[in-house]
Motif scaffolding. Structure first.
Motif, PDB file in Angstrom:
ATOM      1  N   GLU A  19     -38.188 -47.979 -75.191  1.00 41.57           N
ATOM      2  CA  GLU A  19     -37.497 -48.064 -76.473  1.00 41.57           C
ATOM      3  C   GLU A  19     -38.115 -47.126 -77.510  1.00 41.57           C
ATOM      4  O   GLU A  19     -37.407 -46.383 -78.189  1.00 41.57           O
ATOM      5  N   TYR A  20     -39.433 -47.139 -77.605  1.00 39.39           N
ATOM      6  CA  TYR A  20     -40.098 -46.351 -78.645  1.00 39.39           C
ATOM      7  C   TYR A  20     -40.305 -44.906 -78.215  1.00 39.39           C
ATOM      8  O   TYR A  20     -40.408 -44.012 -79.055  1.00 39.39           O
ATOM      9  N   PHE A  95     -45.027 -48.856 -84.411  1.00 38.29           N
ATOM     10  CA  PHE A  95     -45.329 -48.987 -82.983  1.00 38.29           C
ATOM     11  C   PHE A  95     -46.507 -48.131 -82.564  1.00 38.29           C
ATOM     12  O   PHE A  95     -47.277 -48.529 -81.692  1.00 38.29           O
ATOM     13  N   ARG A  96     -46.639 -46.957 -83.135  1.00 38.86           N
ATOM     14  CA  ARG A  96     -47.758 -46.083 -82.767  1.00 38.86           C
ATOM     15  C   ARG A  96     -49.078 -46.816 -82.967  1.00 38.86           C
ATOM     16  O   ARG A  96     -49.958 -46.786 -82.111  1.00 38.86           O
ATOM     17  N   THR A  97     -49.209 -47.479 -84.079  1.00 41.98           N
ATOM     18  CA  THR A  97     -50.423 -48.255 -84.354  1.00 41.98           C
ATOM     19  C   THR A  97     -50.601 -49.358 -83.322  1.00 41.98           C
ATOM     20  O   THR A  97     -51.688 -49.533 -82.750  1.00 41.98           O
TER      21      THR A  97
ATOM     22  N   GLY B 105     -48.683 -40.463 -70.239  1.00 38.10           N
ATOM     23  CA  GLY B 105     -47.291 -40.117 -70.472  1.00 38.10           C
ATOM     24  C   GLY B 105     -46.812 -40.635 -71.817  1.00 38.10           C
ATOM     25  O   GLY B 105     -46.221 -39.898 -72.606  1.00 38.10           O
ATOM     26  N   VAL B 106     -47.087 -41.882 -72.082  1.00 37.79           N
ATOM     27  CA  VAL B 106     -46.675 -42.477 -73.352  1.00 37.79           C
ATOM     28  C   VAL B 106     -47.367 -41.780 -74.510  1.00 37.79           C
ATOM     29  O   VAL B 106     -46.736 -41.452 -75.519  1.00 37.79           O
ATOM     30  N   ASP B 107     -48.651 -41.526 -74.358  1.00 41.19           N
ATOM     31  CA  ASP B 107     -49.399 -40.835 -75.416  1.00 41.19           C
ATOM     32  C   ASP B 107     -48.795 -39.477 -75.728  1.00 41.19           C
ATOM     33  O   ASP B 107     -48.683 -39.087 -76.888  1.00 41.19           O
TER      34      ASP B 107
END
Lengths: 115, 115
Positions: A19-20, A95-97, B105-107
């Motif tokens: 999602e993010y 969300f990053r946090t 990957g997410v990072d």
DNA sequence: GGCGTTGCCTTGCAGTGCAAGGTACCTTGT
DNA sequence: ACAAGGTACCTTGCACTGCAAGGCAACGCC
């Protein structure tokens, strides 16, 4: 069996992050559905399908995190392009946090911290 | 609303990781149910409940990744202690690799890499 | 004996990723 | 003009997992 287990494993991991990741991609530039699926795949092993993407996009639209505009394509059927709303940007920032905190926690437990 | 959203967010993130965090904790020393819940909470924001833990432990037992032995407690009811099986260790090792790849990957997509 | 604590477990529900399937539009080949 | 194939969108039904809520049993203390 190895393969299906890997699939199940990564499927579980994706939960809540796809999602993010979509929001993050849209933060760079507007994209349409199929393009999002491709970017996630090549971006990195985040391989997913349209069966995941479209329900997700509908949800994000319902929640007011993304907005859409139809555009004619150079060739082929028209495309629905998505962009971030201010709400979407806020959600992404938040969300990053949250992600960094979560990641650190898991890394600490697993012992996979980067040194 | 803020709180419940945060809860839903972290709940989704936990998916698939709690299982291996439990294995990682058991890799250090044997623990019993309630103790696992506590360690996950204090270990870091991985706060969870017994309603999550016991079904999870049952699953891991069924899959042969952990083994159990009942032990008398110094005080209070007996405790069921869990330990890793060779299968469990293998699964944990495999997951560490998978996790690191997923995390990267997410990072990359979110732009939250550590520099 | 009664009550609180500790520890284990179950039931039912909610959210989400996915496979499979379906529709519509556009282009190309004949 | 028509068929065939490709592109892009969307829906249905399922499986899995975390969780809230609730229940049960053993032990210690008064």
């Amino acid at each position: 069996m190895e393969v299906s287990e890997d699939a199940a494993l990564t499927t579980a991991l994706r939960r809540g992050t796809i999602e993010y990741c979509v929001l993050a991609l849209l933060d760079k530039r507007e994209l349409y559905g199929v393009e999002l699926v491709q970017q996630l795949s090549t971006g990195l092993g985040m391989t997913t399908s349209e069966g995941t993407m479209y329900p997700l996009l509908s949800r994000l639209r319902r929640n007011g995190r993304i907005a859409t505009t139809w555009r004619e394509a150079p060739a082929g059927p028209p495309r629905r392009y998505y962009t971030l709303t201010p709400d979407g940007e806020a959600a992404l920032t938040h969300f990053r946090t949250e992600w960094v905190a979560f990641r650190s926690g898991v890394d600490r437990i697993l012992g996979t911290e980067i040194r």
